[in-house]
Write an enzyme that holds these catalytic residues in place. Structure first.
Site, PDB file in Angstrom:
ATOM      1  N   ASP A 140       0.845  -1.189   0.000  1.00  0.00           N
ATOM      2  CA  ASP A 140       0.000   0.000   0.000  1.00  0.00           C
ATOM      3  C   ASP A 140       0.888   1.249   0.000  1.00  0.00           C
ATOM      4  O   ASP A 140       1.787   1.377   0.828  1.00  0.00           O
ATOM      5  CB  ASP A 140      -0.908  -0.006   1.242  1.00  0.00           C
ATOM      6  CG  ASP A 140      -2.078   0.956   1.066  1.00  0.00           C
ATOM      7  OD1 ASP A 140      -2.410   1.297  -0.087  1.00  0.00           O
ATOM      8  OD2 ASP A 140      -2.660   1.369   2.087  1.00  0.00           O
ATOM      9  N   HIS A 147      -3.669  13.845   1.316  1.00  0.00           N
ATOM     10  CA  HIS A 147      -3.813  12.940   2.460  1.00  0.00           C
ATOM     11  C   HIS A 147      -2.568  12.982   3.342  1.00  0.00           C
ATOM     12  O   HIS A 147      -2.661  13.081   4.575  1.00  0.00           O
ATOM     13  CB  HIS A 147      -4.060  11.513   1.961  1.00  0.00           C
ATOM     14  CG  HIS A 147      -4.099  10.482   3.040  1.00  0.00           C
ATOM     15  ND1 HIS A 147      -5.130  10.389   3.956  1.00  0.00           N
ATOM     16  CD2 HIS A 147      -3.223   9.499   3.373  1.00  0.00           C
ATOM     17  CE1 HIS A 147      -4.894   9.379   4.793  1.00  0.00           C
ATOM     18  NE2 HIS A 147      -3.739   8.830   4.464  1.00  0.00           N
ATOM     19  N   GLU A 212     -10.252   3.799   4.503  1.00  0.00           N
ATOM     20  CA  GLU A 212      -9.442   4.614   3.602  1.00  0.00           C
ATOM     21  C   GLU A 212      -9.873   4.296   2.181  1.00  0.00           C
ATOM     22  O   GLU A 212      -9.833   3.137   1.753  1.00  0.00           O
ATOM     23  CB  GLU A 212      -7.941   4.337   3.789  1.00  0.00           C
ATOM     24  CG  GLU A 212      -7.423   4.811   5.146  1.00  0.00           C
ATOM     25  CD  GLU A 212      -5.908   4.809   5.250  1.00  0.00           C
ATOM     26  OE1 GLU A 212      -5.257   4.022   4.531  1.00  0.00           O
ATOM     27  OE2 GLU A 212      -5.379   5.601   6.060  1.00  0.00           O
ATOM     28  N   GLU A 214      -9.386   4.063  -1.585  1.00  0.00           N
ATOM     29  CA  GLU A 214      -8.204   3.956  -2.443  1.00  0.00           C
ATOM     30  C   GLU A 214      -8.565   3.264  -3.754  1.00  0.00           C
ATOM     31  O   GLU A 214      -9.624   2.673  -3.898  1.00  0.00           O
ATOM     32  CB  GLU A 214      -7.117   3.110  -1.741  1.00  0.00           C
ATOM     33  CG  GLU A 214      -6.775   3.578  -0.334  1.00  0.00           C
ATOM     34  CD  GLU A 214      -5.512   2.941   0.226  1.00  0.00           C
ATOM     35  OE1 GLU A 214      -4.782   2.283  -0.540  1.00  0.00           O
ATOM     36  OE2 GLU A 214      -5.263   3.115   1.429  1.00  0.00           O
ATOM     37  N   ASP A 246      -8.820   0.317   2.691  1.00  0.00           N
ATOM     38  CA  ASP A 246      -7.770  -0.072   3.639  1.00  0.00           C
ATOM     39  C   ASP A 246      -8.243   0.289   5.052  1.00  0.00           C
ATOM     40  O   ASP A 246      -7.887   1.324   5.604  1.00  0.00           O
ATOM     41  CB  ASP A 246      -6.475   0.672   3.273  1.00  0.00           C
ATOM     42  CG  ASP A 246      -5.351   0.400   4.256  1.00  0.00           C
ATOM     43  OD1 ASP A 246      -5.347  -0.673   4.889  1.00  0.00           O
ATOM     44  OD2 ASP A 246      -4.477   1.284   4.396  1.00  0.00           O
ATOM     45  N   ARG A 250      -7.163   3.579  14.017  1.00  0.00           N
ATOM     46  CA  ARG A 250      -6.282   4.737  14.242  1.00  0.00           C
ATOM     47  C   ARG A 250      -5.632   4.734  15.617  1.00  0.00           C
ATOM     48  O   ARG A 250      -4.497   5.221  15.773  1.00  0.00           O
ATOM     49  CB  ARG A 250      -7.077   6.035  14.050  1.00  0.00           C
ATOM     50  CG  ARG A 250      -7.719   6.192  12.690  1.00  0.00           C
ATOM     51  CD  ARG A 250      -6.684   6.218  11.590  1.00  0.00           C
ATOM     52  NE  ARG A 250      -7.303   6.444  10.275  1.00  0.00           N
ATOM     53  CZ  ARG A 250      -6.668   6.305   9.142  1.00  0.00           C
ATOM     54  NH1 ARG A 250      -5.388   5.948   9.118  1.00  0.00           N
ATOM     55  NH2 ARG A 250      -7.289   6.513   7.997  1.00  0.00           N
ATOM     56  N   GLN A 253      -2.870   2.254  15.457  1.00  0.00           N
ATOM     57  CA  GLN A 253      -1.844   2.801  14.568  1.00  0.00           C
ATOM     58  C   GLN A 253      -0.979   3.835  15.292  1.00  0.00           C
ATOM     59  O   GLN A 253       0.260   3.826  15.173  1.00  0.00           O
ATOM     60  CB  GLN A 253      -2.528   3.437  13.351  1.00  0.00           C
ATOM     61  CG  GLN A 253      -1.578   3.949  12.275  1.00  0.00           C
ATOM     62  CD  GLN A 253      -2.331   4.574  11.086  1.00  0.00           C
ATOM     63  OE1 GLN A 253      -3.565   4.604  11.071  1.00  0.00           O
ATOM     64  NE2 GLN A 253      -1.605   5.050  10.110  1.00  0.00           N
ATOM     65  N   LYS A 266      -3.662  -2.190  10.437  1.00  0.00           N
ATOM     66  CA  LYS A 266      -4.181  -2.231   9.074  1.00  0.00           C
ATOM     67  C   LYS A 266      -4.304  -3.628   8.479  1.00  0.00           C
ATOM     68  O   LYS A 266      -4.964  -3.791   7.454  1.00  0.00           O
ATOM     69  CB  LYS A 266      -3.289  -1.377   8.158  1.00  0.00           C
ATOM     70  CG  LYS A 266      -3.502   0.122   8.349  1.00  0.00           C
ATOM     71  CD  LYS A 266      -2.489   0.920   7.580  1.00  0.00           C
ATOM     72  CE  LYS A 266      -2.757   2.409   7.660  1.00  0.00           C
ATOM     73  NZ  LYS A 266      -3.869   2.854   6.800  1.00  0.00           N
ATOM     74  N   THR A 270      -8.645  -5.869   4.350  1.00  0.00           N
ATOM     75  CA  THR A 270      -8.622  -4.921   3.228  1.00  0.00           C
ATOM     76  C   THR A 270      -9.686  -5.398   2.252  1.00  0.00           C
ATOM     77  O   THR A 270      -9.664  -6.560   1.845  1.00  0.00           O
ATOM     78  CB  THR A 270      -7.244  -4.914   2.529  1.00  0.00           C
ATOM     79  OG1 THR A 270      -6.231  -4.628   3.496  1.00  0.00           O
ATOM     80  CG2 THR A 270      -7.200  -3.879   1.414  1.00  0.00           C
ATOM     81  N   GLU A 387      -9.546  12.328   8.566  1.00  0.00           N
ATOM     82  CA  GLU A 387      -9.400  13.643   7.937  1.00  0.00           C
ATOM     83  C   GLU A 387     -10.699  14.433   7.992  1.00  0.00           C
ATOM     84  O   GLU A 387     -10.695  15.624   8.295  1.00  0.00           O
ATOM     85  CB  GLU A 387      -8.966  13.462   6.474  1.00  0.00           C
ATOM     86  CG  GLU A 387      -7.566  12.914   6.303  1.00  0.00           C
ATOM     87  CD  GLU A 387      -7.314  12.505   4.857  1.00  0.00           C
ATOM     88  OE1 GLU A 387      -6.842  13.349   4.081  1.00  0.00           O
ATOM     89  OE2 GLU A 387      -7.599  11.350   4.503  1.00  0.00           O
TER      90      GLU A 387
HETATM   91 CA    CA Z   1      -3.808   3.067   3.128  1.00  0.00          CA
END
Ligand code: CA
Length: 441
Positions: A140, A147, A212, A214, A246, A250, A253, A266, A270, A387
């Site tokens: 990834d 971002h 996420e 993507e 993804d 948080r 993370q 993560k 997926t 975000e």
């Molecule tokens: Ca990602």
């Protein structure tokens, strides 16, 4: 850029009646996936999709409906798509032309195929789909500068973008075993999270589960160990594009990511969409590479190619929608949270691929490269909740009056992608959805 051909002609229509204008899957798309009929004990095999119908490519090849070459090579359509991916771009283009001709409303080939369609045409509601390839490796990237700047701003307000960002495509190795197809429930992960700045961490359910939005790029032929893929040849090694979520914890993370990057935050799931829109289908929707500011460095020579700079980007718009358990119970449609453009990615797919192979790392058919969260410069184009809510400080209010900082159990996240350009028939990437279920569900 290889030229457009008759398969992109906006005047062409299919005899499959559900391939109406506005569908994600008109005759000009012809994405590839893997299916079997529900409850029949069948083997997985390659398929395309048109309108509301699924096209059995193995049955077509065996029946001589894709031409003699594919009748001899019907093995390419057995099981996941890795063999077809490894056969290279010439074979992929040949398949697109043959399939387009067989599904065309005009011409004798199309008429013959229509007459024999009970052998190979199924309603989408009668089949199940899987991850379209056996993904050997999944990487990834972090190719959206908006971002990267947004996340950097939260953690390093004075220095949001690290000095390497504009020189080297940043990525990490993800986990292939937990890639699931759209529609698969995602269980909330447990993990280590900090409770107080100086206290010990706790182990428990993530309280900051996020998505996420993507794109995923499937590798075609790839390269042998020790060899590289020059940037000028990179597009010939890209098989096609899917949607990719993804999922990210948080809180896990934030505690685990230093110094080696994402790990358990993560790799619990997926989600990918089941239909791969091929590189050929995307030709009308190519865009210039990101317009770098005058103060930005020119990419190093191994990442720089005139053709890639001119047409290496993708004019794909990506939307994120959310449907909570309450919205589902009340029969309400999902609410759109954001809309971003893949043409805002700082690095092109070809640059990501060339960089990945630049040290001699061997990429193999079916390997998956994620773009990284696709966000644009505006708030409406932020491709993750961290975000959109700025780490939870600015909760979203939904049409039901519910609020969200991060995902709650029962929330369903839906990604959609569309390619539109004047003078061409719009095509879509379908849907990539997943519902969050509780740790013990
Ligand atoms: Ca990602």
């Amino acid at each position: 850029m290889r030229e457009l051909d008759h398969t992109h002609d906006p005047g062409r229509r299919s005899w499959v009646e559900s391939s109406v204008p506005g569908t994600d899957f008109p005759l000009q798309n012809l994405p590839l996936g893997v299916f079997r009929r529900v409850g029949q004990g069948e083997e997985w095999r390659a398929a395309s999709r048109i309108g509301e119908s699924v096209v059995d490519l193995l049955a077509m090849a065996r029946g001589g409906l894709l031409g003699n070459w594919f009748t001899r090579r019907a093995d390419l359509f057995v099981g996941p798509l890795n063999r077809l991916m490894g056969a290279g771009p010439t074979v992929a283009s040949r398949l697109r032309r043959s399939l387009s001709e067989a599904l065309d409303a005009t011409g004798s080939v199309g008429r013959d195929a229509r007459r024999r369609s009970p052998v190979f045409l199924h309603e989408a509601s009668d089949v199940e789909l899987r991850v379209p390839a056996d993904v050997g490796d999944y990487t990834d990237f972090y190719a959206s500068i908006s971002h990267a700047t947004n996340l950097g701003s939260m953690f390093r307000p004075d220095n949001p973008l690290l000095p390497n960002y504009k020189w080297v495509p940043i990525g990490y190795h993800g986990r292939a075993s937990s890639i699931v197809v759209s529609g698969t429930d995602v269980r909330r992960p447990r993990g280590q999270v900090t409770v107080a700045p100086d206290g010990p961490p706790r182990f428990g359910p993530s309280e900051r589960l996020d998505y996420e939005a993507e794109l995923g790029f499937f590798v075609g032929r790839g390269n042998a160990l020790g060899e590289t893929i020059p940037i000028a040849a990179a597009q010939d090694n890209l098989f096609g594009v899917c949607l990719l979520n993804d999922w990210s914890a948080r809180d896990v993370q934030a505690w685990e990511y230093q110094p080696l990057g994402p790990f358990l935050a993560k790799n619990f799931a997926t989600t990918v969409s089941p239909w791969i829109v091929t590189w050929d289908a995307l030709r009308p929707f190519r865009a210039p590479a990101y317009a770098r500011g005058t103060a930005d460095p020119t990419p190093l020579p191994y990442l720089y190619d005139e053709d890639d700079q001119a047409t290496g980007g993708l004019a794909i718009s990506l939307t994120v929608e959310l449907r909570t358990a309450r919205m589902h119970a009340e029969g309400l449609p999902p609410v759109q949270l954001s809309r971003a453009r893949a043409s805002d990615l700082y690095w092109t797919p070809a640059q990501l691929l060339a960089h990945h192979a630049s040290n001699g790392c061997n990429l193999q058919p079916g390997d998956l490269l994620g773009s990284g969260t696709i966000s644009g410069p505006t708030k409406e184009s932020r491709g993750s909740l961290i975000e959109l809510t700025w780490r939870g400080a600015e909760p979203l209010t939904l049409p039901t009056g519910e609020t969200r900082r991060f995902l709650e159990d029962g929330d369903e996240v839906l990604l959609r992608g569309r390619c539109e350009r004047d003078g061409f028939v719009a095509i879509g990437l379908g849907t990539c959805s997943g519902r969050v279920i509780g740790c013990d569900d």
